[in-house]
Scaffold this motif. Structure first.
Motif, PDB file in Angstrom:
ATOM      1  N   GLN A 212      26.038 -72.875  25.422  1.00 35.79           N
ATOM      2  CA  GLN A 212      26.579 -73.011  24.072  1.00 35.79           C
ATOM      3  C   GLN A 212      26.245 -74.376  23.482  1.00 35.79           C
ATOM      4  OE1 GLN A 212      28.210 -70.479  22.482  1.00 35.79           O
ATOM      5  NE2 GLN A 212      28.116 -71.742  20.635  1.00 35.79           N
ATOM      6  N   ILE A 213      26.330 -75.407  24.298  1.00 35.19           N
ATOM      7  CA  ILE A 213      25.986 -76.753  23.825  1.00 35.19           C
ATOM      8  C   ILE A 213      24.521 -76.803  23.419  1.00 35.19           C
ATOM      9  CG2 ILE A 213      25.697 -79.154  24.547  1.00 35.19           C
ATOM     10  CD1 ILE A 213      28.209 -78.817  26.281  1.00 35.19           C
ATOM     11  N   ALA A 214      23.656 -76.230  24.244  1.00 32.80           N
ATOM     12  CA  ALA A 214      22.219 -76.213  23.919  1.00 32.80           C
ATOM     13  C   ALA A 214      21.974 -75.443  22.628  1.00 32.80           C
ATOM     14  CB  ALA A 214      21.434 -75.584  25.063  1.00 32.80           C
ATOM     15  N   TYR A 215      22.652 -74.324  22.489  1.00 31.54           N
ATOM     16  CA  TYR A 215      22.484 -73.517  21.276  1.00 31.54           C
ATOM     17  C   TYR A 215      22.913 -74.300  20.036  1.00 31.54           C
ATOM     18  CZ  TYR A 215      23.497 -70.035  17.714  1.00 31.54           C
ATOM     19  OH  TYR A 215      23.568 -69.347  16.534  1.00 31.54           O
ATOM     20  N   ASP A 216      24.043 -74.982  20.134  1.00 38.37           N
ATOM     21  CA  ASP A 216      24.536 -75.762  18.995  1.00 38.37           C
ATOM     22  C   ASP A 216      23.571 -76.882  18.616  1.00 38.37           C
ATOM     23  OD1 ASP A 216      26.775 -74.180  18.792  1.00 38.37           O
ATOM     24  OD2 ASP A 216      28.062 -75.525  19.961  1.00 38.37           O
ATOM     25  N   LYS A 217      22.786 -77.335  19.579  1.00 39.25           N
ATOM     26  CA  LYS A 217      21.780 -78.364  19.319  1.00 39.25           C
ATOM     27  C   LYS A 217      20.425 -77.759  18.919  1.00 39.25           C
ATOM     28  CE  LYS A 217      23.739 -81.846  22.451  1.00 39.25           C
ATOM     29  NZ  LYS A 217      23.500 -82.661  23.685  1.00 39.25           N
ATOM     30  N   GLN A 218      20.422 -76.451  18.693  1.00 35.73           N
ATOM     31  CA  GLN A 218      19.209 -75.711  18.318  1.00 35.73           C
ATOM     32  C   GLN A 218      18.141 -75.769  19.413  1.00 35.73           C
ATOM     33  OE1 GLN A 218      18.122 -77.264  14.432  1.00 35.73           O
ATOM     34  NE2 GLN A 218      19.604 -75.923  13.416  1.00 35.73           N
ATOM     35  N   ASP A 219      18.608 -75.895  20.638  1.00 41.22           N
ATOM     36  CA  ASP A 219      17.725 -75.868  21.799  1.00 41.22           C
ATOM     37  C   ASP A 219      17.756 -74.453  22.364  1.00 41.22           C
ATOM     38  OD1 ASP A 219      16.335 -76.182  24.148  1.00 41.22           O
ATOM     39  OD2 ASP A 219      17.802 -77.524  25.095  1.00 41.22           O
ATOM     40  N   ASN A 220      16.979 -73.575  21.750  1.00 40.63           N
ATOM     41  CA  ASN A 220      17.016 -72.179  22.167  1.00 40.63           C
ATOM     42  C   ASN A 220      16.579 -71.985  23.613  1.00 40.63           C
ATOM     43  OD1 ASN A 220      17.858 -71.580  19.604  1.00 40.63           O
ATOM     44  ND2 ASN A 220      16.087 -70.342  19.048  1.00 40.63           N
ATOM     45  N   ALA A 221      15.545 -72.706  24.024  1.00 33.07           N
ATOM     46  CA  ALA A 221      15.062 -72.566  25.396  1.00 33.07           C
ATOM     47  C   ALA A 221      16.145 -72.967  26.389  1.00 33.07           C
ATOM     48  CB  ALA A 221      13.806 -73.408  25.597  1.00 33.07           C
ATOM     49  N   GLY A 222      16.844 -74.047  26.093  1.00 32.53           N
ATOM     50  CA  GLY A 222      17.918 -74.487  26.971  1.00 32.53           C
ATOM     51  C   GLY A 222      19.066 -73.502  27.004  1.00 32.53           C
ATOM     52  N   ALA A 223      19.398 -72.931  25.853  1.00 34.04           N
ATOM     53  CA  ALA A 223      20.470 -71.948  25.796  1.00 34.04           C
ATOM     54  C   ALA A 223      20.105 -70.690  26.583  1.00 34.04           C
ATOM     55  CB  ALA A 223      20.776 -71.594  24.336  1.00 34.04           C
ATOM     56  N   ILE A 224      18.877 -70.222  26.402  1.00 37.14           N
ATOM     57  CA  ILE A 224      18.428 -69.029  27.125  1.00 37.14           C
ATOM     58  C   ILE A 224      18.470 -69.260  28.635  1.00 37.14           C
ATOM     59  CG2 ILE A 224      16.397 -67.606  27.629  1.00 37.14           C
ATOM     60  CD1 ILE A 224      15.663 -67.895  24.644  1.00 37.14           C
ATOM     61  N   LYS A 225      17.997 -70.424  29.056  1.00 35.20           N
ATOM     62  CA  LYS A 225      17.972 -70.734  30.492  1.00 35.20           C
ATOM     63  C   LYS A 225      19.381 -70.754  31.071  1.00 35.20           C
ATOM     64  CE  LYS A 225      16.383 -74.230  33.798  1.00 35.20           C
ATOM     65  NZ  LYS A 225      15.689 -75.538  33.960  1.00 35.20           N
ATOM     66  N   ALA A 226      20.313 -71.397  30.363  1.00 38.93           N
ATOM     67  CA  ALA A 226      21.685 -71.493  30.861  1.00 38.93           C
ATOM     68  C   ALA A 226      22.372 -70.130  30.856  1.00 38.93           C
ATOM     69  CB  ALA A 226      22.471 -72.492  30.009  1.00 38.93           C
ATOM     70  N   TRP A 227      22.200 -69.388  29.785  1.00 36.80           N
ATOM     71  CA  TRP A 227      22.859 -68.087  29.712  1.00 36.80           C
ATOM     72  C   TRP A 227      22.295 -67.100  30.722  1.00 36.80           C
ATOM     73  CZ3 TRP A 227      22.888 -67.964  23.643  1.00 36.80           C
ATOM     74  CH2 TRP A 227      23.937 -68.777  23.179  1.00 36.80           C
ATOM     75  N   ARG A 228      21.011 -67.172  30.967  1.00 41.73           N
ATOM     76  CA  ARG A 228      20.426 -66.316  31.989  1.00 41.73           C
ATOM     77  C   ARG A 228      20.986 -66.686  33.359  1.00 41.73           C
ATOM     78  NH1 ARG A 228      18.730 -61.520  33.383  1.00 41.73           N
ATOM     79  NH2 ARG A 228      17.526 -61.369  31.448  1.00 41.73           N
ATOM     80  N   ALA A 229      21.141 -67.988  33.624  1.00 46.80           N
ATOM     81  CA  ALA A 229      21.705 -68.433  34.899  1.00 46.80           C
ATOM     82  C   ALA A 229      23.147 -67.949  35.049  1.00 46.80           C
ATOM     83  CB  ALA A 229      21.641 -69.953  35.006  1.00 46.80           C
ATOM     84  N   ALA A 230      23.903 -68.047  33.952  1.00 47.94           N
ATOM     85  CA  ALA A 230      25.289 -67.577  33.988  1.00 47.94           C
ATOM     86  C   ALA A 230      25.342 -66.074  34.239  1.00 47.94           C
ATOM     87  CB  ALA A 230      25.983 -67.921  32.680  1.00 47.94           C
TER      88      ALA A 230
ATOM     89  N   GLN B 191      14.141 -63.428  19.954  1.00 49.72           N
ATOM     90  CA  GLN B 191      13.602 -62.961  18.677  1.00 49.72           C
ATOM     91  C   GLN B 191      13.427 -64.112  17.699  1.00 49.72           C
ATOM     92  OE1 GLN B 191      15.607 -60.448  15.287  1.00 49.72           O
ATOM     93  NE2 GLN B 191      14.821 -59.025  16.838  1.00 49.72           N
ATOM     94  N   GLN B 192      14.400 -64.996  17.650  1.00 51.46           N
ATOM     95  CA  GLN B 192      14.294 -66.161  16.767  1.00 51.46           C
ATOM     96  C   GLN B 192      13.076 -67.001  17.125  1.00 51.46           C
ATOM     97  OE1 GLN B 192      17.901 -68.479  16.407  1.00 51.46           O
ATOM     98  NE2 GLN B 192      19.182 -66.656  16.237  1.00 51.46           N
ATOM     99  N   ASP B 193      12.727 -67.045  18.382  1.00 46.27           N
ATOM    100  CA  ASP B 193      11.558 -67.797  18.842  1.00 46.27           C
ATOM    101  C   ASP B 193      10.269 -66.983  18.760  1.00 46.27           C
ATOM    102  OD1 ASP B 193      13.093 -70.021  19.348  1.00 46.27           O
ATOM    103  OD2 ASP B 193      13.292 -69.650  21.496  1.00 46.27           O
ATOM    104  N   GLU B 194      10.347 -65.810  18.125  1.00 38.21           N
ATOM    105  CA  GLU B 194       9.194 -64.927  17.918  1.00 38.21           C
ATOM    106  C   GLU B 194       8.619 -64.394  19.230  1.00 38.21           C
ATOM    107  OE1 GLU B 194       6.357 -66.772  15.343  1.00 38.21           O
ATOM    108  OE2 GLU B 194       7.805 -67.057  13.727  1.00 38.21           O
ATOM    109  N   LYS B 195       9.467 -64.329  20.245  1.00 37.34           N
ATOM    110  CA  LYS B 195       9.076 -63.730  21.522  1.00 37.34           C
ATOM    111  C   LYS B 195       9.619 -62.301  21.533  1.00 37.34           C
ATOM    112  CE  LYS B 195       9.029 -68.194  23.909  1.00 37.34           C
ATOM    113  NZ  LYS B 195       9.615 -69.030  24.993  1.00 37.34           N
ATOM    114  N   TYR B 196       8.983 -61.473  20.711  1.00 37.27           N
ATOM    115  CA  TYR B 196       9.541 -60.152  20.433  1.00 37.27           C
ATOM    116  C   TYR B 196       9.508 -59.225  21.642  1.00 37.27           C
ATOM    117  CZ  TYR B 196       8.901 -62.097  15.794  1.00 37.27           C
ATOM    118  OH  TYR B 196       8.934 -62.920  14.702  1.00 37.27           O
ATOM    119  N   GLN B 197       8.449 -59.285  22.420  1.00 37.50           N
ATOM    120  CA  GLN B 197       8.391 -58.427  23.597  1.00 37.50           C
ATOM    121  C   GLN B 197       9.412 -58.872  24.639  1.00 37.50           C
ATOM    122  OE1 GLN B 197       6.518 -55.492  23.852  1.00 37.50           O
ATOM    123  NE2 GLN B 197       8.024 -55.297  25.492  1.00 37.50           N
ATOM    124  N   ASP B 198       9.595 -60.189  24.792  1.00 34.29           N
ATOM    125  CA  ASP B 198      10.629 -60.689  25.710  1.00 34.29           C
ATOM    126  C   ASP B 198      12.003 -60.193  25.256  1.00 34.29           C
ATOM    127  OD1 ASP B 198       8.709 -61.983  27.157  1.00 34.29           O
ATOM    128  OD2 ASP B 198       9.170 -63.992  26.394  1.00 34.29           O
TER     129      ASP B 198
END
Length: 395
Positions: free
Chosen positions: A99-117, A140-147
């Motif tokens: 959530q902290i990463a997301y609030d900082k617009q760090d999508n990669a960091g948010a994805i990594k943390a949420w996947r770990a959780a 999707q926001q990062d245009e990684k549509y297939q992911d």
């Protein structure tokens, strides 16, 4: 412009799928209604036994709820570093880091943390599966549509169904990958299971139909939305463009004429210009094209539409009207081929037996390389230049 690129410009669909609830933290645990009643996974037991860990976690989550990430971050890390804290506390703290990463617009960091959780498999179903949905959203926001689609497949399998928002997200992914029929199927599914379908979903549905050249279906969606939101300028613009692309010019004109009060002058000019250009390509469409260009003319900042209008008037034996339109085009300026405008102006004057003004216009046309040769030919004849309709179109 190709149909496909037009659809992209038309919609520019960056649909605002908000992150689904599940990353905010309550001060007290409460029994929530299940968001995923068809899931076979049972909520795991809370294995957090230490009161100190519970206190630190609650303090951290309270800070997150109050947007105090600097206070929350060290407490979350402390819990993660404590091997005795338990899987539930570790998962919840890791989710908080996301959530902290997301609030900082760090999508990669948010994805990594949420996947770990998520992979810790320790959270209640409502939070566990919503993490996947939020990950797919960020992909999707990062245009990684297939992911994003892959994550959604995992989500649908885990939940044995899923929320309407997930199908809408899937539909947007498919649309972005030009898989228009799959997009239609996904959005239709989302609408069928939602009590309050989002208007943005119709945007994807409409654009997908347009992408498949099914303009009647795309137009019908917009007509329905316009009935619900009369005078919506965005819908009017989209509807007119859809009908123009589908070569349904009369429908485009009807929509434009009925809703022109809702549009600003720049948009109105552009749409009437597009309508005129479309009509001009149709058999027996010149008169309607002239009318559309005439409506665009007062709104235009350059003389281009008057140039087109003058050309059509000249080619349809309305030379006197053509002189007025072409003179207006030249006066306004901004023409791509001013020499040809003078050449046509001379031809129009010539047709109404005004030789003096015809020669004056042709003389000015000589000053431009693209019209010099044709102007010389006319001037060398010394008087009236009788031209067939085919010759007028050629020149």
């Amino acid at each position: 412009m190709s149909i496909r690129s037009f659809v992209r410009i038309l919609c520019s669909i960056v649909v605002a799928f908000a992150l689904v609830a599940g990353n905010a933290y309550a001060k007290k645990e409460a029994k929530e209604a299940p968001l995923y009643p068809n899931a076979t996974r049972k909520d795991p037991k809370n294995d957090m036994s230490s009161s100190s860990v519970q206190k630190d976690l609650q303090k951290a989550l309270d800070a997150l709820n109050d947007n105090k990430a600097d206070e929350a971050a060290p407490l979350l890390q402390k819990i993660i570093d404590d091997p005795k804290a338990g899987k539930y506390a570790h998962a919840l703290a890791t989710q908080g880091q996301g959530q902290i990463a997301y609030d900082k617009q760090d999508n990669a960091g948010a994805i990594k943390a949420w996947r770990a959780a998520y992979d810790m498999d320790a959270l209640p179903n409502n939070q566990q599966f919503t993490l996947l949905l939020n990950i797919a959203n960020l992909q999707q926001q990062d245009e990684k549509y297939q992911d994003s689609l892959n994550t959604l497949d995992e989500y649908f399998k885990a939940t044995n169904g899923g929320k309407a928002e997930a199908y809408a997200l899937q539909g947007n992914d498919y649309y972005r990958l030009d898989k228009y029929q799959q997009a239609v199927d996904a959005i239709t599914k989302a609408q069928s299971i939602s009590d309050k379908p989002n208007d943005n979903w119709n945007q994807i549905l409409m654009a997908s139909y347009a992408g498949m050249d099914q303009y009647d279906k795309a137009g019908a969606i917009i007509e329905k939305q316009l009935a619900q939101h009369p005078g919506d300028a965005k819908l009017v613009e989209q509807g007119v463009k859809v009908y123009v692309n589908g070569r349904q010019f009369d429908k485009a004109q009807a929509m434009l004429d009925q809703n022109k009060a809702s549009l600003n002058n720049d948009t109105l000019y552009q749409l009437y210009r597009a309508l005129g250009a479309g009509y001009s390509q149709e058999k027996d469409g010149d008169m309607k094209a002239i009318d559309a260009f005439a409506k665009a003319s007062p709104l235009a900042k350059t003389g281009e539409v008057d140039y087109y209008r003058g050309s059509l008037l000249l080619n349809n034996d309305r030379a006197k009207d053509a002189t007025q339109a072409l003179q207006q085009a030249i006066t306004k300026g901004g023409l791509k081929e001013p020499g040809k405008a003078y050449l046509m102006l001379g031809d129009a004057y010539n047709q109404i037996d005004d030789v003096a003004h015809a020669r004056e216009a042709w003389t000015k046309a000589k000053g431009y390389p693209d019209s010099q040769k044709s102007a010389d030919q006319r001037l060398n004849l010394g008087g009236h230049v009788k031209m067939t309709t085919q010759q007028k179109k050629k020149n």
